[in-house]
Scaffold this active site. Sequence first.
Site, PDB file in Angstrom:
ATOM      1  N   GLU A 112      57.165  23.701  65.686  1.00  0.00           N
ATOM      2  CA  GLU A 112      55.727  23.957  65.681  1.00  0.00           C
ATOM      3  C   GLU A 112      55.424  25.401  66.091  1.00  0.00           C
ATOM      4  OE1 GLU A 112      53.564  19.740  66.534  1.00  0.00           O
ATOM      5  OE2 GLU A 112      54.527  20.692  68.258  1.00  0.00           O
ATOM      6  N   GLU A 132      59.893  13.906  67.478  1.00  0.00           N
ATOM      7  CA  GLU A 132      58.960  13.325  68.447  1.00  0.00           C
ATOM      8  C   GLU A 132      58.851  11.812  68.306  1.00  0.00           C
ATOM      9  OE1 GLU A 132      57.591  17.603  68.441  1.00  0.00           O
ATOM     10  OE2 GLU A 132      58.579  16.226  67.078  1.00  0.00           O
TER      11      GLU A 132
END
Length: 261
Positions: A112, A132
Amino acid sequence: MTLSNVITARRGAVLEVTLNRPKANAIDIATSRELGEIFTAFRDDPELRVAIITGAGPKFFCPGWDLKAAAEGEAADADYGKGGFGGLQELRGLNKPVIAAVNGIACGGGLELALGADIILAADHATFALPEIRSGTVADAATLKLPKRIPYHIAMELLFTGRWFDAEEAHRWGLVNRILPAEALMQEARKMADDLAAGPPLVLAAIKEIAREAEDMKFQDAMNRINASQFETVERLYRSEDQKEGARAFAEKRDPVWTGR
């Protein structure tokens, strides 16, 4: 300047930012806040025009959120400082180019962080993932950005499965601009940064603001905003000395001298 978790170095108009948290360059709250302060200062410094973000060491760019810190009590929804997690995702008004030089593993929040840059260069041994889902959290910034950067079905597969993929696959889907031998990565990032820093900073700022703000607009709506002088960077450009200098230099058949004014 050396901070506890981040190394910064100025090279003329270029700022180099290196994550420096052995063994993996994971980001905890303190590191995120440092990055936020660094990128805010970069945004506001008129002498700096381009930034490079990379990781220390040969193996890790960044694995994202420090899960050891999380296990010790740091909350996933904590205040990560200016710009949100990693200092880039939510930093308002950052109208300067940022290059991510991905020198190794970039997963979770590390991927990210790279997505928060404008250009991504990757070492040939770099690997990527959004794991995640396996730790019961959501890659929020990647869920927003990835389906707009690469084919939707591929993005959703990567988000749903958390599987690893290599630099070749990342390049195939257009996630990274170039793949380079590890030893050539920073050399190429610096060359690209120097080329950008030599360009017209007000034009670069206008390009970045338009691309960011118009991402979810219809074409004509965005054009109407430009024509109505509703983009600050565009209005500043067209009232600048640089805009006049560009026209003069073209007419005089010489290289323009950009001042950012």
